[in-house]
Design a protein around this motif. Sequence first.
Motif, PDB file in Angstrom:
ATOM      1  N   ARG A  26       0.823  -1.210   0.000  1.00 13.81           N
ATOM      2  CA  ARG A  26       0.000   0.000   0.000  1.00 13.81           C
ATOM      3  C   ARG A  26       0.855   1.256   0.000  1.00 13.81           C
ATOM      4  O   ARG A  26       0.574   2.210  -0.731  1.00 13.81           O
ATOM      5  CB  ARG A  26      -0.918  -0.010   1.229  1.00 13.81           C
ATOM      6  CG  ARG A  26      -2.044  -1.033   1.141  1.00 13.81           C
ATOM      7  CD  ARG A  26      -2.770  -1.148   2.465  1.00 13.81           C
ATOM      8  NE  ARG A  26      -3.914  -2.039   2.389  1.00 13.81           N
ATOM      9  CZ  ARG A  26      -4.534  -2.544   3.445  1.00 13.81           C
ATOM     10  NH1 ARG A  26      -4.132  -2.210   4.673  1.00 13.81           N
ATOM     11  NH2 ARG A  26      -5.571  -3.351   3.285  1.00 13.81           N
ATOM     12  N   ARG A  27       1.902   1.245   0.820  1.00  9.60           N
ATOM     13  CA  ARG A  27       2.772   2.430   0.891  1.00  9.60           C
ATOM     14  C   ARG A  27       3.490   2.662  -0.432  1.00  9.60           C
ATOM     15  O   ARG A  27       3.534   3.787  -0.942  1.00  9.60           O
ATOM     16  CB  ARG A  27       3.793   2.248   2.026  1.00  9.60           C
ATOM     17  CG  ARG A  27       4.823   3.360   2.103  1.00  9.60           C
ATOM     18  CD  ARG A  27       5.688   3.226   3.348  1.00  9.60           C
ATOM     19  NE  ARG A  27       6.385   1.960   3.429  1.00  9.60           N
ATOM     20  CZ  ARG A  27       7.565   1.722   2.845  1.00  9.60           C
ATOM     21  NH1 ARG A  27       8.140   2.668   2.113  1.00  9.60           N
ATOM     22  NH2 ARG A  27       8.169   0.566   3.002  1.00  9.60           N
ATOM     23  N   GLU A  29       2.762   1.509  -3.528  1.00 10.46           N
ATOM     24  CA  GLU A  29       1.858   1.856  -4.623  1.00 10.46           C
ATOM     25  C   GLU A  29       1.441   3.322  -4.541  1.00 10.46           C
ATOM     26  O   GLU A  29       1.293   3.993  -5.567  1.00 10.46           O
ATOM     27  CB  GLU A  29       0.618   0.960  -4.607  1.00 10.46           C
ATOM     28  CG  GLU A  29       0.831  -0.400  -5.228  1.00 10.46           C
ATOM     29  CD  GLU A  29       1.114  -0.343  -6.724  1.00 10.46           C
ATOM     30  OE1 GLU A  29       0.795   0.678  -7.379  1.00 10.46           O
ATOM     31  OE2 GLU A  29       1.666  -1.327  -7.245  1.00 10.46           O
ATOM     32  N   ASP A  30       1.282   3.826  -3.332  1.00 12.67           N
ATOM     33  CA  ASP A  30       0.875   5.213  -3.153  1.00 12.67           C
ATOM     34  C   ASP A  30       1.913   6.159  -3.745  1.00 12.67           C
ATOM     35  O   ASP A  30       1.586   7.059  -4.521  1.00 12.67           O
ATOM     36  CB  ASP A  30       0.658   5.501  -1.663  1.00 12.67           C
ATOM     37  CG  ASP A  30       0.169   6.912  -1.398  1.00 12.67           C
ATOM     38  OD1 ASP A  30      -0.758   7.362  -2.093  1.00 12.67           O
ATOM     39  OD2 ASP A  30       0.725   7.575  -0.513  1.00 12.67           O
ATOM     40  N   GLU A  33       2.184   5.734  -7.656  1.00 12.08           N
ATOM     41  CA  GLU A  33       1.083   6.354  -8.384  1.00 12.08           C
ATOM     42  C   GLU A  33       1.214   7.871  -8.405  1.00 12.08           C
ATOM     43  O   GLU A  33       0.786   8.520  -9.372  1.00 12.08           O
ATOM     44  CB  GLU A  33      -0.258   5.948  -7.768  1.00 12.08           C
ATOM     45  CG  GLU A  33      -0.656   4.504  -8.043  1.00 12.08           C
ATOM     46  CD  GLU A  33      -0.833   4.236  -9.519  1.00 12.08           C
ATOM     47  OE1 GLU A  33      -1.395   5.100 -10.224  1.00 12.08           O
ATOM     48  OE2 GLU A  33      -0.401   3.162  -9.986  1.00 12.08           O
ATOM     49  N   ARG A  34       1.792   8.442  -7.353  1.00 14.93           N
ATOM     50  CA  ARG A  34       1.983   9.899  -7.328  1.00 14.93           C
ATOM     51  C   ARG A  34       3.247  10.327  -8.076  1.00 14.93           C
ATOM     52  O   ARG A  34       3.564  11.515  -8.139  1.00 14.93           O
ATOM     53  CB  ARG A  34       2.050  10.388  -5.876  1.00 14.93           C
ATOM     54  CG  ARG A  34       0.778  10.171  -5.080  1.00 14.93           C
ATOM     55  CD  ARG A  34       0.668  11.142  -3.908  1.00 14.93           C
ATOM     56  NE  ARG A  34       1.856  11.186  -3.077  1.00 14.93           N
ATOM     57  CZ  ARG A  34       2.036  10.488  -1.958  1.00 14.93           C
ATOM     58  NH1 ARG A  34       1.082   9.664  -1.544  1.00 14.93           N
ATOM     59  NH2 ARG A  34       3.145  10.595  -1.246  1.00 14.93           N
ATOM     60  N   THR A  64       5.232  -4.776  -7.570  1.00 13.39           N
ATOM     61  CA  THR A  64       4.974  -3.373  -7.914  1.00 13.39           C
ATOM     62  C   THR A  64       5.559  -3.006  -9.276  1.00 13.39           C
ATOM     63  O   THR A  64       4.878  -2.419 -10.120  1.00 13.39           O
ATOM     64  CB  THR A  64       5.541  -2.449  -6.827  1.00 13.39           C
ATOM     65  OG1 THR A  64       5.017  -2.855  -5.552  1.00 13.39           O
ATOM     66  CG2 THR A  64       5.165  -1.005  -7.091  1.00 13.39           C
ATOM     67  N   TRP A 219       3.881  13.995   2.388  1.00  9.94           N
ATOM     68  CA  TRP A 219       2.923  13.350   3.285  1.00  9.94           C
ATOM     69  C   TRP A 219       1.861  14.382   3.632  1.00  9.94           C
ATOM     70  O   TRP A 219       2.176  15.505   4.030  1.00  9.94           O
ATOM     71  CB  TRP A 219       3.630  12.877   4.553  1.00  9.94           C
ATOM     72  CG  TRP A 219       4.897  12.116   4.262  1.00  9.94           C
ATOM     73  CD1 TRP A 219       6.155  12.632   4.140  1.00  9.94           C
ATOM     74  CD2 TRP A 219       5.018  10.708   4.032  1.00  9.94           C
ATOM     75  NE1 TRP A 219       7.055  11.635   3.856  1.00  9.94           N
ATOM     76  CE2 TRP A 219       6.390  10.435   3.780  1.00  9.94           C
ATOM     77  CE3 TRP A 219       4.111   9.648   4.021  1.00  9.94           C
ATOM     78  CZ2 TRP A 219       6.872   9.154   3.524  1.00  9.94           C
ATOM     79  CZ3 TRP A 219       4.581   8.375   3.766  1.00  9.94           C
ATOM     80  CH2 TRP A 219       5.943   8.141   3.521  1.00  9.94           C
ATOM     81  N   GLN A 224      -0.698  10.646   8.458  1.00 11.51           N
ATOM     82  CA  GLN A 224      -0.392   9.781   7.323  1.00 11.51           C
ATOM     83  C   GLN A 224       1.049   9.288   7.387  1.00 11.51           C
ATOM     84  O   GLN A 224       1.321   8.106   7.146  1.00 11.51           O
ATOM     85  CB  GLN A 224      -0.621  10.504   5.998  1.00 11.51           C
ATOM     86  CG  GLN A 224      -0.451   9.556   4.808  1.00 11.51           C
ATOM     87  CD  GLN A 224      -0.117  10.257   3.509  1.00 11.51           C
ATOM     88  OE1 GLN A 224       0.369  11.382   3.492  1.00 11.51           O
ATOM     89  NE2 GLN A 224      -0.358   9.568   2.401  1.00 11.51           N
ATOM     90  N   MET A 228       2.278   5.299   7.734  1.00 12.48           N
ATOM     91  CA  MET A 228       3.140   4.638   6.766  1.00 12.48           C
ATOM     92  C   MET A 228       4.477   4.233   7.385  1.00 12.48           C
ATOM     93  O   MET A 228       5.020   3.170   7.095  1.00 12.48           O
ATOM     94  CB  MET A 228       3.370   5.552   5.563  1.00 12.48           C
ATOM     95  CG  MET A 228       2.120   5.786   4.747  1.00 12.48           C
ATOM     96  SD  MET A 228       1.459   4.259   4.036  1.00 12.48           S
ATOM     97  CE  MET A 228       0.016   4.874   3.191  1.00 12.48           C
TER      98      MET A 228
END
Length: 279
Positions: A26-27, A29-30, A33-34, A64, A219, A224, A228
């Motif tokens: 999750r961390r 991919e975040d 994606e950004r 990933t 962040w 958040q 993470m």
Amino acid sequence: MAQSQRLKSKDLFPAVFSRHALAYERRLEDIMERGEALGRLRVIELVAAQPGMRVLDLACGPGTLTRRFALQVSPGGEVVGVDLAPGMIELARAAATPNSRFEVMDIEELSFEDESFDAAACGHGLQFAPQLAVALSEARRVLRPQARFAASVPIERTVASVWVMLEEVVDRWLGPAPRAVDQKPTRDAIADSKQLAQAALDAGFTSVGVEVIEETVRWASAEQMVSMFTSWWDCAARLEGVDSERRQEFADDAIATLRRAHPGEIETTGKNHVMFAIA
């Protein structure tokens, strides 16, 4: 004072990463994606995967980079992801990504035949190999002549005050992180661009270049960042066995500490070495 548990890399990292695979995914991919994971994104760019190619993703984690390569090699290609952490491979397989398959495998002991891949990549994984020379030699062995290999490794975290504040809170609440006793030679080598390039040349690559890539991660809030941060392997390992009440108290302290200095968005900056080599 409690002593850090001393383990060999292969007894420490696969188990820790397996237990925290979902939070890791999750961390990562975040920030992918950004567009903030510039070291890994540069690896994808340098590999330049094309339709029909067979690509090896070393220390693939939850897949990933593999998923992104799989889109590039279609139609007719294949990406094989390998990782020593069973939990990571289980998560990668669950995604059922077309044009890909995943195997639990040591990057220092690949089971593939010689010259069986058109390209290879490694996103933030070489630093965990206790024998860097062996890992690089194995990568070279399975690549066809003139194949591309790109790898990113983290070398430095800047904006140190943020990390210092967090680490002080961690030290107040948690025991010491387990320590890999066989890591120093590899960590020293990847931190020095000349040593890293020479290691690849010694492994049989014909040409090697190393770039310094700086990346900034933003962040949204202290909450958040702490959420993470607790999924990173060293903090996650220190939280294991801690009861839920103490975990919450630790998180509350960390959030309050960060918020006093950074009431809004937080930026952290790090540097990576990105190596590009030709077999």
